[in-house]
Design a protein around this motif. Structure first.
Motif, PDB file in Angstrom:
ATOM      1  N   MET A  97      29.433 -37.634 103.849  1.00  0.00           N
ATOM      2  CA  MET A  97      30.734 -38.158 104.258  1.00  0.00           C
ATOM      3  C   MET A  97      30.759 -38.446 105.751  1.00  0.00           C
ATOM      4  O   MET A  97      31.311 -39.455 106.185  1.00  0.00           O
ATOM      5  N   GLN A  98      30.166 -37.575 106.536  1.00  0.00           N
ATOM      6  CA  GLN A  98      30.139 -37.741 107.991  1.00  0.00           C
ATOM      7  C   GLN A  98      29.484 -39.067 108.373  1.00  0.00           C
ATOM      8  O   GLN A  98      29.984 -39.781 109.247  1.00  0.00           O
ATOM      9  N   ALA A  99      28.404 -39.417 107.716  1.00  0.00           N
ATOM     10  CA  ALA A  99      27.706 -40.671 108.030  1.00  0.00           C
ATOM     11  C   ALA A  99      28.620 -41.874 107.795  1.00  0.00           C
ATOM     12  O   ALA A  99      28.681 -42.795 108.626  1.00  0.00           O
ATOM     13  N   TYR A 100      29.349 -41.886 106.692  1.00  0.00           N
ATOM     14  CA  TYR A 100      30.245 -43.003 106.394  1.00  0.00           C
ATOM     15  C   TYR A 100      31.438 -43.038 107.348  1.00  0.00           C
ATOM     16  O   TYR A 100      31.841 -44.106 107.810  1.00  0.00           O
ATOM     17  N   VAL A 101      32.013 -41.879 107.642  1.00  0.00           N
ATOM     18  CA  VAL A 101      33.155 -41.816 108.563  1.00  0.00           C
ATOM     19  C   VAL A 101      32.739 -42.330 109.938  1.00  0.00           C
ATOM     20  O   VAL A 101      33.424 -43.169 110.533  1.00  0.00           O
ATOM     21  N   TYR A 102      31.620 -41.852 110.458  1.00  0.00           N
ATOM     22  CA  TYR A 102      31.144 -42.286 111.776  1.00  0.00           C
ATOM     23  C   TYR A 102      30.872 -43.783 111.798  1.00  0.00           C
ATOM     24  O   TYR A 102      31.194 -44.463 112.772  1.00  0.00           O
ATOM     25  N   ASN A 103      30.273 -44.298 110.734  1.00  0.00           N
ATOM     26  CA  ASN A 103      29.947 -45.719 110.672  1.00  0.00           C
ATOM     27  C   ASN A 103      31.210 -46.582 110.769  1.00  0.00           C
ATOM     28  O   ASN A 103      31.263 -47.541 111.540  1.00  0.00           O
ATOM     29  N   VAL A 104      32.240 -46.244 110.009  1.00  0.00           N
ATOM     30  CA  VAL A 104      33.474 -47.034 110.015  1.00  0.00           C
ATOM     31  C   VAL A 104      34.198 -46.889 111.354  1.00  0.00           C
ATOM     32  O   VAL A 104      34.686 -47.870 111.915  1.00  0.00           O
ATOM     33  N   ILE A 105      34.260 -45.682 111.888  1.00  0.00           N
ATOM     34  CA  ILE A 105      34.951 -45.464 113.161  1.00  0.00           C
ATOM     35  C   ILE A 105      34.252 -46.213 114.289  1.00  0.00           C
ATOM     36  O   ILE A 105      34.906 -46.899 115.075  1.00  0.00           O
ATOM     37  N   HIS A 106      32.931 -46.101 114.375  1.00  0.00           N
ATOM     38  CA  HIS A 106      32.217 -46.829 115.431  1.00  0.00           C
ATOM     39  C   HIS A 106      32.447 -48.329 115.321  1.00  0.00           C
ATOM     40  O   HIS A 106      32.682 -49.005 116.321  1.00  0.00           O
ATOM     41  N   GLY A 107      32.391 -48.854 114.101  1.00  0.00           N
ATOM     42  CA  GLY A 107      32.598 -50.288 113.900  1.00  0.00           C
ATOM     43  C   GLY A 107      34.013 -50.738 114.234  1.00  0.00           C
ATOM     44  O   GLY A 107      34.214 -51.796 114.830  1.00  0.00           O
ATOM     45  N   SER A 108      34.997 -49.935 113.888  1.00  0.00           N
ATOM     46  CA  SER A 108      36.395 -50.305 114.123  1.00  0.00           C
ATOM     47  C   SER A 108      36.796 -50.143 115.587  1.00  0.00           C
ATOM     48  O   SER A 108      37.467 -51.008 116.150  1.00  0.00           O
TER      49      SER A 108
END
Length: 186
Positions: A97-108
């Motif tokens: 979950m952490q990997a997906y959360v970080y990916n979306v936050i960094h992109g946004s």
């Protein structure tokens, strides 16, 4: 005594994973069940169906080159229809979950300036939830809610922003005093 005759009790809001000769055989709902170990049946483990919460803290850079720390809560639970996947497919749900959360936050965050970031907090949380729900459903989890609870700029920027706010307040007070001396309304 339950172990001798093969009785197993599953507590409320839990389910048990039953195996026969080491292979998945079914899900036991809350209550008492007979699991005859002498015929190769066993309970591999139990899964809680309660909503769980994880906190992720992520550092990201905005479009105007400001580093911010974003705190995100994720509320999730194993899907009652996909307990087998939740039990067997994923070893460490937190890291996934952490990997997906970080990916979306960094992109946004990288697409927004600092002021706009605060305004788009809800939109980013929704994007995290949608992306995470898509990814984690393959592992038997459903995402109930994601909340961005805190956006904190870098300490040096916070200091500068506080100094600017204090200077503006001081300037505003000085202008008001000057206006009062001259008999003008501020």
């Amino acid at each position: 005594m339950g172990q001798v005759i093969g009785c197993v009790r599953v507590k409320q809001s839990m389910v048990a994973v039953r195996e026969h000769c080491g292979k998945f055989d079914g899900v036991l709902q809350p209550g008492t069940h007979c699991v005859p170990w002498c015929f190769g049946y066993a309970v591999a483990g139990q899964v809680s169906l309660r909503v769980q919460q994880l906190l992720f803290k992520c550092e990201a850079k905005t479009k105007d080159n400001v580093f911010v720390n974003v705190s995100t809560y994720v509320h999730f639970r194993p899907s009652p229809e996909h307990v087998e996947d939740a039990f067997y497919k994923l070893k460490n749900k937190t890291h996934q979950m952490q990997a997906y959360v970080y990916n979306v936050i960094h992109g946004s965050v990288s697409k927004l300036e600092l002021d706009a970031l605060y305004e788009e907090k809800h939109g980013i949380a929704k994007a995290v939830q949608e992306d995470l729900n898509k990814a984690m459903s393959a592992y038997g989890y459903e995402i109930i809610e994601t909340l961005i609870v805190d956006i904190v700029p870098d300490e040096s920027l916070k200091k500068v922003m506080n100094e600017n706010a204090a200077a503006k307040e001081k300037l505003g007070t000085a202008c008001q005093c000057k206006a009062n001396e001259e008999g003008l309304k501020p």
